[in-house]
Design a protein around this motif. Structure first.
Motif, PDB file in Angstrom:
ATOM      1  N   TYR A 166      18.486  -5.121   6.629  1.00 60.98           N
ATOM      2  CA  TYR A 166      18.829  -3.894   5.913  1.00 60.98           C
ATOM      3  C   TYR A 166      18.358  -2.658   6.674  1.00 60.98           C
ATOM      4  N   ARG A 171      21.143   0.206   7.419  1.00 60.55           N
ATOM      5  CA  ARG A 171      21.062   1.583   6.944  1.00 60.55           C
ATOM      6  C   ARG A 171      21.453   2.600   8.014  1.00 60.55           C
ATOM      7  N   PRO A 229      28.949   3.710   6.444  1.00 57.58           N
ATOM      8  CA  PRO A 229      28.872   3.232   5.053  1.00 57.58           C
ATOM      9  C   PRO A 229      29.597   1.908   4.801  1.00 57.58           C
ATOM     10  N   LEU A 230      30.848   1.781   5.258  1.00 63.38           N
ATOM     11  CA  LEU A 230      31.612   0.555   4.997  1.00 63.38           C
ATOM     12  C   LEU A 230      30.963  -0.656   5.658  1.00 63.38           C
ATOM     13  N   LYS A 231      30.511  -0.489   6.863  1.00 60.00           N
ATOM     14  CA  LYS A 231      29.858  -1.585   7.568  1.00 60.00           C
ATOM     15  C   LYS A 231      28.550  -1.953   6.890  1.00 60.00           C
ATOM     16  N   MET A 232      27.832  -0.961   6.399  1.00 63.97           N
ATOM     17  CA  MET A 232      26.574  -1.231   5.705  1.00 63.97           C
ATOM     18  C   MET A 232      26.822  -2.006   4.418  1.00 63.97           C
ATOM     19  N   ILE A 233      27.817  -1.580   3.636  1.00 65.14           N
ATOM     20  CA  ILE A 233      28.130  -2.267   2.377  1.00 65.14           C
ATOM     21  C   ILE A 233      28.545  -3.710   2.625  1.00 65.14           C
ATOM     22  N   PHE A 234      29.400  -3.931   3.624  1.00 61.77           N
ATOM     23  CA  PHE A 234      29.839  -5.286   3.942  1.00 61.77           C
ATOM     24  C   PHE A 234      28.657  -6.154   4.365  1.00 61.77           C
ATOM     25  N   THR A 235      27.770  -5.585   5.181  1.00 61.09           N
ATOM     26  CA  THR A 235      26.597  -6.337   5.650  1.00 61.09           C
ATOM     27  C   THR A 235      25.683  -6.715   4.484  1.00 61.09           C
ATOM     28  N   VAL A 236      25.470  -5.794   3.582  1.00 55.99           N
ATOM     29  CA  VAL A 236      24.580  -6.049   2.442  1.00 55.99           C
ATOM     30  C   VAL A 236      25.160  -7.129   1.536  1.00 55.99           C
ATOM     31  N   ILE A 237      26.459  -7.022   1.229  1.00 60.95           N
ATOM     32  CA  ILE A 237      27.103  -8.017   0.353  1.00 60.95           C
ATOM     33  C   ILE A 237      27.071  -9.401   0.991  1.00 60.95           C
ATOM     34  N   SER A 252      17.541  -6.570  -3.441  1.00 60.26           N
ATOM     35  CA  SER A 252      18.154  -5.614  -2.516  1.00 60.26           C
ATOM     36  C   SER A 252      18.228  -4.220  -3.129  1.00 60.26           C
TER      37      SER A 252
END
Length: 357
Positions: A65, A69, A73-81, A130
């Motif tokens: 994470y 960070r 944004p889109l890459k971060m959201i996909f990585t977190v999910i 998370s």
């Protein structure tokens, strides 16, 4: 610094403390929730194993994470999910293995995919972990931004105060140097030497004292006497100074060089305009929790409108009011009045403060 302050100021210690406390809380809540199901030590052992597995599996998420960070944004959201689902799935397998292999003593489920059952519960738990992680990180970021903004504001505030203090009228310095030059031409070397020495001491005092800090009034009075002794060389008997300083005021804290521009203003616009010279009265006393400072002259007076002088290009008195406002906010008073029977009187009221021993 207390132990709790050291804990919250270190991100490393804070993470491990909250991480461990969170999973310990999970184990306690899970045990209380399933208290009627089983109270045997083997069930407690399974709960501890599951909590320890969650503790271990979520550690890599911290570093993942931290990298996410910094991504779009889109890459971060996909990585977190994806990370949440992957860790939740792995944790589910570990929990089911613990349940079937240890709690059930090796009893196998009917189908292999049962090892992947209840993933949704694990996903909720990892998702909460998370969410808490990002919430704390965002809170820390906002706090850091507030601290940086406050620090920048404080530095600008201090720079403003220093600018006001050092924006003194060079009129005094020019006149003093001209007087010294005249004394040298007249071969009054002893008087010129004494004047240079006093000027040096006065300038050293004005430069050495930090405008942000306050000084005892007794120390300020010594500097004012130096200044007036220099001016008395120019005006001789035409300058008469009267002091009325209460003993209780000697150690009262005041902004450095707060009275000098007022006295300089009186000499320039009152004493120098009078053929026979004039008188300046300087007083200080306490009243309740306040310190009252008063400077008055018996000169020809001035045009005062709404408590302010109507002179143009004057910065000395304006700077004093701005400095007082910067240092004391609204807890001060600064007024300019007509003196009786003639002249101008300047009054200052500030909180009475004494330097701690």
């Amino acid at each position: 610094m207390s132990r709790w302050q050291r804990l919250f100021e270190s991100n490393e210690r804070l993470f491990w403390a909250l991480h461990s406390a969170g999973w310990a809380g999970f184990a306690i809540i899970y045990y209380v929730g399933s208290f009627l199901h089983d109270v045997r030590p083997i069930w407690v052992f399974i709960i501890l194993l599951n909590a320890y597995a969650g503790w271990l599996l979520t550690i890599p998420l911290r570093y993942l994470y931290r990298w996410a960070r910094k991504q779009p944004p889109l890459k971060m959201i996909f990585t977190v999910i994806a990370a949440c689902y992957g860790v939740a799935l792995l944790w589910t397998v570990v929990k089911n293995v613990n349940y079937w292999e240890i709690y059930k003593h090796g009893y196998r489920p009917e189908a292999w995919y049962m090892y992947f059952s209840s993933t949704i519960n694990s996903l909720i738990m990892i998702g909460c972990w998370s969410g808490v992680y990002f919430g704390i990180k965002n809170f820390q970021m906002l706090q850091k931004e507030k601290q940086n903004a406050l620090k920048a504001t404080t530095m600008a505030h201090q720079a403003h105060i220093k600018m006001l203090r050092y924006q003194l009228n060079p009129h005094f310095l020019f006149n003093t140097l001209n007087a010294i030059s005249t004394l040298v031409l007249l071969k009054e070397n002893d008087t010129a030497e004494a004047m240079v020495s006093r000027l040096s001491d006065f300038l050293r005092y004005s430069l050495d004292n930090d405008p942000i800090k306050k000084v005892p009034l007794g120390q300020e009075i010594k500097a004012l006497r130096l200044y007036l002794e220099i001016e008395r060389v120019r005006f001789d008997d035409r300058l008469d100074v009267s002091w009325d300083i209460d003993d209780s005021c000697e150690y009262a804290l005041v902004p450095s060089m707060i009275l000098q521009p007022i006295i300089e203003n009186a000499i320039k616009h009152a004493i120098s305009k009078m053929e026979q010279g004039g008188k300046i009265e300087i007083s200080a006393r306490t009243f309740g929790n306040d310190l009252l400072l008063d400077v008055a002259d018996n000169g020809p007076g001035a045009d005062i409108q709404k408590g302010q002088l109507s002179r143009e290009n004057g910065v000395g008195l304006v700077n004093i009011k701005e400095r007082l406002n910067s240092l004391y906010h609204r807890n001060f008073a600064f007024s300019i009045e007509h003196n009786k029977p003639s002249g101008v009187r300047v009054r200052i009221r500030i909180p009475y403060e004494v330097k701690d021993a």
